[in-house]
Enzyme design. Structure first.
Site, PDB file in Angstrom:
ATOM      1  CB  CYS A  26      12.327 -42.111 -89.614  1.00 30.14           C
ATOM      2  SG  CYS A  26      13.326 -40.987 -88.614  1.00 30.14           S
ATOM      3  CB  CYS A  76      15.592 -45.178 -82.986  1.00 24.46           C
ATOM      4  SG  CYS A  76      15.859 -43.420 -83.304  1.00 24.46           S
ATOM      5  CB  CYS A  98      11.941 -46.645 -84.202  1.00 24.51           C
ATOM      6  SG  CYS A  98      10.568 -45.680 -84.873  1.00 24.51           S
ATOM      7  CB  CYS A 104       0.768 -36.517 -78.368  1.00 27.72           C
ATOM      8  SG  CYS A 104       2.528 -36.536 -78.744  1.00 27.72           S
ATOM      9  CB  CYS A 136       1.773 -33.118 -76.936  1.00 25.62           C
ATOM     10  SG  CYS A 136       3.416 -33.859 -76.715  1.00 25.62           S
ATOM     11  CB  CYS A 183       6.345 -34.571 -73.066  1.00 25.09           C
ATOM     12  SG  CYS A 183       5.874 -36.316 -73.068  1.00 25.09           S
ATOM     13  NE  ARG A 205       1.156 -39.399 -71.341  1.00 27.34           N
ATOM     14  CZ  ARG A 205       1.855 -38.354 -71.781  1.00 27.34           C
ATOM     15  NH1 ARG A 205       2.871 -38.545 -72.581  1.00 27.34           N
ATOM     16  NH2 ARG A 205       1.522 -37.133 -71.442  1.00 27.34           N
TER      17      ARG A 205
HETATM   18  N1  SAM Z   1      10.942 -38.984 -84.601  1.00 27.26           N
HETATM   19  C1  SAM Z   1      10.727 -38.351 -83.380  1.00 27.26           C
HETATM   20  C2  SAM Z   1      11.752 -38.722 -82.329  1.00 27.26           C
HETATM   21  O1  SAM Z   1      12.381 -39.747 -82.419  1.00 27.26           O
HETATM   22  O2  SAM Z   1      11.905 -37.941 -81.382  1.00 27.26           O
HETATM   23  C3  SAM Z   1       9.344 -38.555 -82.805  1.00 27.26           C
HETATM   24  C4  SAM Z   1       8.675 -39.884 -82.893  1.00 27.26           C
HETATM   25  S1  SAM Z   1       9.410 -41.219 -81.982  1.00 27.26           S
HETATM   26  C5  SAM Z   1       8.500 -42.594 -82.566  1.00 27.26           C
HETATM   27  C6  SAM Z   1       8.871 -40.939 -80.300  1.00 27.26           C
HETATM   28  C7  SAM Z   1       9.305 -41.909 -79.249  1.00 27.26           C
HETATM   29  O3  SAM Z   1       8.547 -43.111 -79.337  1.00 27.26           O
HETATM   30  C8  SAM Z   1      10.729 -42.407 -79.242  1.00 27.26           C
HETATM   31  O4  SAM Z   1      11.617 -41.488 -78.703  1.00 27.26           O
HETATM   32  C9  SAM Z   1      10.627 -43.644 -78.369  1.00 27.26           C
HETATM   33  O5  SAM Z   1      10.877 -43.325 -77.028  1.00 27.26           O
HETATM   34  C10 SAM Z   1       9.182 -44.096 -78.560  1.00 27.26           C
HETATM   35  N2  SAM Z   1       9.119 -45.397 -79.278  1.00 27.26           N
HETATM   36  C11 SAM Z   1       9.318 -45.604 -80.581  1.00 27.26           C
HETATM   37  N3  SAM Z   1       9.223 -46.910 -80.895  1.00 27.26           N
HETATM   38  C12 SAM Z   1       8.964 -47.553 -79.740  1.00 27.26           C
HETATM   39  C13 SAM Z   1       8.769 -48.932 -79.415  1.00 27.26           C
HETATM   40  N4  SAM Z   1       8.856 -49.894 -80.328  1.00 27.26           N
HETATM   41  N5  SAM Z   1       8.507 -49.248 -78.129  1.00 27.26           N
HETATM   42  C14 SAM Z   1       8.427 -48.271 -77.192  1.00 27.26           C
HETATM   43  N6  SAM Z   1       8.613 -46.959 -77.442  1.00 27.26           N
HETATM   44  C15 SAM Z   1       8.882 -46.602 -78.699  1.00 27.26           C
HETATM   45  C1  DTB Z   2       6.368 -41.804 -76.108  1.00 27.70           C
HETATM   46  O1  DTB Z   2       7.150 -41.747 -75.133  1.00 27.70           O
HETATM   47  N1  DTB Z   2       5.808 -42.909 -76.569  1.00 27.70           N
HETATM   48  C2  DTB Z   2       4.982 -42.649 -77.709  1.00 27.70           C
HETATM   49  C3  DTB Z   2       5.068 -41.104 -77.839  1.00 27.70           C
HETATM   50  N2  DTB Z   2       6.003 -40.757 -76.818  1.00 27.70           N
HETATM   51  C4  DTB Z   2       5.334 -40.470 -79.118  1.00 27.70           C
HETATM   52  C5  DTB Z   2       5.318 -43.439 -78.913  1.00 27.70           C
HETATM   53  C6  DTB Z   2       5.280 -44.937 -78.686  1.00 27.70           C
HETATM   54  C7  DTB Z   2       5.530 -45.626 -79.987  1.00 27.70           C
HETATM   55  C8  DTB Z   2       5.341 -47.101 -79.888  1.00 27.70           C
HETATM   56  C9  DTB Z   2       5.602 -47.802 -81.167  1.00 27.70           C
HETATM   57  C10 DTB Z   2       4.817 -47.267 -82.307  1.00 27.70           C
HETATM   58  O2  DTB Z   2       3.578 -47.424 -82.361  1.00 27.70           O
HETATM   59  O3  DTB Z   2       5.457 -46.692 -83.226  1.00 27.70           O
HETATM   60 FE1  SF4 Z   3      12.829 -41.810 -86.574  1.00 26.61          FE
HETATM   61 FE2  SF4 Z   3      11.665 -43.650 -85.084  1.00 26.61          FE
HETATM   62 FE3  SF4 Z   3      14.022 -42.694 -84.367  1.00 26.61          FE
HETATM   63 FE4  SF4 Z   3      11.825 -41.093 -84.199  1.00 26.61          FE
HETATM   64  S1  SF4 Z   3      12.231 -42.955 -83.006  1.00 26.61           S
HETATM   65  S2  SF4 Z   3      13.852 -40.566 -85.014  1.00 26.61           S
HETATM   66  S3  SF4 Z   3      10.671 -41.895 -85.961  1.00 26.61           S
HETATM   67  S4  SF4 Z   3      13.594 -43.905 -86.230  1.00 26.61           S
END
Ligand code: SAM
Ligand code: DTB
Ligand code: SF4
Length: 336
Positions: free
Chosen positions: A72, A76, A79, A116, A147, A207, A279
């Site tokens: 990506c 973030c 992430c 989802c 979702c 959501c 959730r």
């Molecule tokens: N790329 C898209 C976005 O950012 O909207 C969708 C996927 S992103 C992984 C979805 C959500 O997962 C993020 O907005 C964040 O709230 C959650 N998330 C990602 N990494 C995480 C982590 N290490 N711990 C907890 N929540 C996480």
């Molecule tokens: C949300 O609030 N949490 C989920 C889902 N929406 C997409 C993602 C959590 C991701 C946790 C770290 C990972 O496995 O990437």
């Molecule tokens: Fe990309 Fe992860 Fe950020 Fe979603 S949360 S935009 S997958 S870096």
């Protein structure tokens, strides 16, 4: 802004009696006052609101699948899928309709009612949306709620997903506006709000939630909840994540959250958004059974269900079945 006290306020939802001429507004101070309540008082309020709006002992089971993993371009800080961080997650192509259908069928067989699909995109291209639409139609055809979480959407893309049958779109605000620049620099808070508006206007249910444990102060937690609760209408689903600290991400060494403070956030989400599905989301592996139980008591009525979140682990189905059995919680048999 109307200053709310710490007493309970209800947002009128479709089919629910309108209690005020306009939607009540939550100030950050009012939300913070809830977060600061003596723990027992907060739990009592949250459970009272929960019982007034939801049947006890029922929990929504939502299964996640990363349909397009890694690489990506966003940064973030939490992430594991950002291309900027060395987390060992490899970039993969979009999964096929067949693969996704098999995973969705397995989720349904295990008892999930919502599926989802997540993609590590900053924003999908129109041709990506066409492919996602095929996935949505396939998953919906199995009788599951659909979702997707794909990054930023344009209004025409949201409409196209809706036309394909998408029920929910996940797009998290993650934290308060004031703390957002400490979390990500490749986009603005307003970008998130714009996508949420496009989703809402397309007729897709929202959501939207956030992450606790990214080094934020209590006031930022209050700011996040106020943002969510003041949306008109507020989101149908509110995922509250506890940061999964993944080695290689900038937030890998964040101080762990006090589990009782995490429970407080769940309780305040319940009080301020009575009809939302709150959730208990990422981070359940580190919470343990007792803290998860407190989260349910605080009003959480949904979990991510299945051995994996997107790329990190989640309690396995057997562990969740055992916990639900001990607590007398049952997964939904139909959608609500
Ligand atoms: N790329 C898209 C976005 O950012 O909207 C969708 C996927 S992103 C992984 C979805 C959500 O997962 C993020 O907005 C964040 O709230 C959650 N998330 C990602 N990494 C995480 C982590 N290490 N711990 C907890 N929540 C996480
Ligand atoms: C949300 O609030 N949490 C989920 C889902 N929406 C997409 C993602 C959590 C991701 C946790 C770290 C990972 O496995 O990437
Ligand atoms: Fe990309 Fe992860 Fe950020 Fe979603 S949360 S935009 S997958 S870096």
């Amino acid at each position: 802004m109307t200053a709310c006290t710490t007493s309970i306020h209800w947002h009128a939802r479709p089919g629910e009696k309108q209690l005020a001429a306009s939607e009540p507004t939550w100030t950050i101070e009012a939300v913070q006052a809830l977060l600061d309540l003596p723990f027992m008082d907060l739990m009592f309020q949250a459970q009272s609101v929960h019982r007034a709006h939801w049947p006890a002992g029922e929990i929504e089971l939502a299964t996640l699948l990363s349909v397009k993993t890694g690489g990506c371009p966003e940064n973030c800080g939490y992430c594991p899928q950002s291309a900027e961080f060395d987390t060992g997650v490899k970039a993969e192509k979009l999964m096929s309709v067949d693969e996704v259908t098999k995973a969705a069928q397995a989720a349904k067989d295990a008892g999930a009612t919502r599926f989802c699909m997540g993609a590590a995109w900053r924003a999908p291209k129109d041709r990506d949306i066409e492919k996602i639409n095929e996935l949505v139609r396939a998953v919906k055809g199995l009788g599951l709620q659909t979702c997707a979480t794909l990054g930023m959407l344009q209004p025409n893309q949201a409409q196209s997903l809706r036309d394909a049958g998408l029920d929910y779109y996940n797009h998290n605000l993650d934290t308060a506006p004031e703390y957002y620049q400490d979390v990500v620099s490749t986009r603005q808070y307003q970008d998130r709000l714009d996508t949420l508006q496009a989703v809402r206007e397309a007729g897709i249910s929202v959501c939207c939630g956030g992450i606790i444990g990214m080094g934020e102060e209590t006031v930022h937690r209050a700011g996040l909840i106020a943002q969510l609760a003041n949306m008109d209408p507020y989101p149908e689903s509110v995922p509250i994540n506890s940061l999964v600290r993944v080695p290689g991400t900038p937030m890998a060494d964040s101080a762990p959250v006090d589990p009782l403070d995490f429970v407080r956030v769940i309780a305040v989400a319940r009080i301020t958004m009575p009809r939302a599905r709150v959730r208990l989301s990422a981070g359940r592996q580190q919470l343990g059974e007792a803290v998860q139980t407190l989260c349910f008591l605080a009003g959480a009525n949904s979990i991510f269900y299945g051995d994996k979140l997107l790329v990190t682990g989640n309690p396995d189905v057997q562990a969740d079945t055992d916990l639900m059995g001990k607590l007398g919680l049952k997964g939904l048999s139909t959608f609500s």
